[in-house]
Design a protein around this motif. Structure first.
Motif, mmCIF file in Angstrom:
data_model
loop_
_atom_site.group_PDB
_atom_site.id
_atom_site.type_symbol
_atom_site.label_atom_id
_atom_site.label_comp_id
_atom_site.label_asym_id
_atom_site.label_seq_id
_atom_site.Cartn_x
_atom_site.Cartn_y
_atom_site.Cartn_z
ATOM 1 N N ARG A 86 1.054 -2.108 10.628
ATOM 2 C CA ARG A 86 0.968 -1.264 9.500
ATOM 3 C C ARG A 86 2.060 -1.603 8.684
ATOM 4 O O ARG A 86 3.463 -1.486 8.871
ATOM 5 C CB ARG A 86 0.514 0.138 8.780
ATOM 6 N N LEU A 87 1.813 -1.311 7.569
ATOM 7 C CA LEU A 87 2.985 -2.014 6.323
ATOM 8 C C LEU A 87 3.613 0.064 5.902
ATOM 9 O O LEU A 87 2.345 1.608 6.309
ATOM 10 C CB LEU A 87 2.131 -2.190 4.583
ATOM 11 N N PRO A 88 4.815 0.643 5.767
ATOM 12 C CA PRO A 88 4.931 1.068 5.267
ATOM 13 C C PRO A 88 3.467 2.309 4.300
ATOM 14 O O PRO A 88 3.533 3.244 4.857
ATOM 15 C CB PRO A 88 6.116 1.285 3.839
ATOM 16 N N GLU A 89 3.048 1.739 3.733
ATOM 17 C CA GLU A 89 1.920 2.538 2.895
ATOM 18 C C GLU A 89 0.848 2.634 3.611
ATOM 19 O O GLU A 89 0.036 3.225 2.881
ATOM 20 C CB GLU A 89 2.225 1.543 1.197
ATOM 21 N N GLN A 90 0.982 2.433 4.765
ATOM 22 C CA GLN A 90 -0.388 2.229 5.220
ATOM 23 C C GLN A 90 -0.319 3.615 6.753
ATOM 24 O O GLN A 90 -0.070 2.386 7.923
ATOM 25 C CB GLN A 90 -0.766 1.012 5.935
ATOM 26 N N PRO A 91 -0.839 4.649 6.267
ATOM 27 C CA PRO A 91 -0.336 4.969 7.221
ATOM 28 C C PRO A 91 -1.685 5.134 8.843
ATOM 29 O O PRO A 91 -1.215 5.760 9.961
ATOM 30 C CB PRO A 91 -0.511 6.367 6.409
#
Length: 113
Positions: free
Chosen positions: A26-31
């Motif tokens: 996941r990307l950092p903004e996708q927890p």
């Protein structure tokens, strides 16, 4: 447990690079990584959201199986209608989640404008 995941072309390319064995981090903004529990819901997202908002206006539905006993630790969330159910997997558990995928991730539908 059979799960579905609507994906973009970019995500699908990363799945292909894993030989259809894992989902990308996941990307950092996708927890949260949130596969869905039924094909109908995945189709709604892929044919609506992905086609409308992705650069290439394409969306795909993937289908895969994960060990039932492993999936039991994650919460199922209903986020809309009765069929809008998602399994919420914390992003930091995605690598471990991928290790519990049984077989390959299959592409079962493709949508475009």
């Amino acid at each position: 447990m059979i799960l579905y995941r609507p994906v973009s072309t970019k995500e699908l390319e990363l799945i292909k690079k894993s030989n259809y064995r894992s989902f990308p981090p996941r990307l950092p903004e996708q927890p949260i990584f949130y596969p869905v529990l039924n094909e109908q819901y995945a189709t709604e997202i892929a044919s609506g959201w992905n086609v409308k908002y992705n650069d290439d206006h394409k969306g795909y539905v993937t289908k895969f199986e994960v060990d039932d006993s492993y999936c039991g630790q994650f919460e199922v969330h209903q986020v809309g209608g009765a069929h809008h159910k998602e399994l919420w997997v914390p992003a930091e558990k995605l690598k471990e989640f991928n290790e519990h995928i049984v077989g390959e991730i299959q592409i079962i539908s493709e949508f475009s404008e």
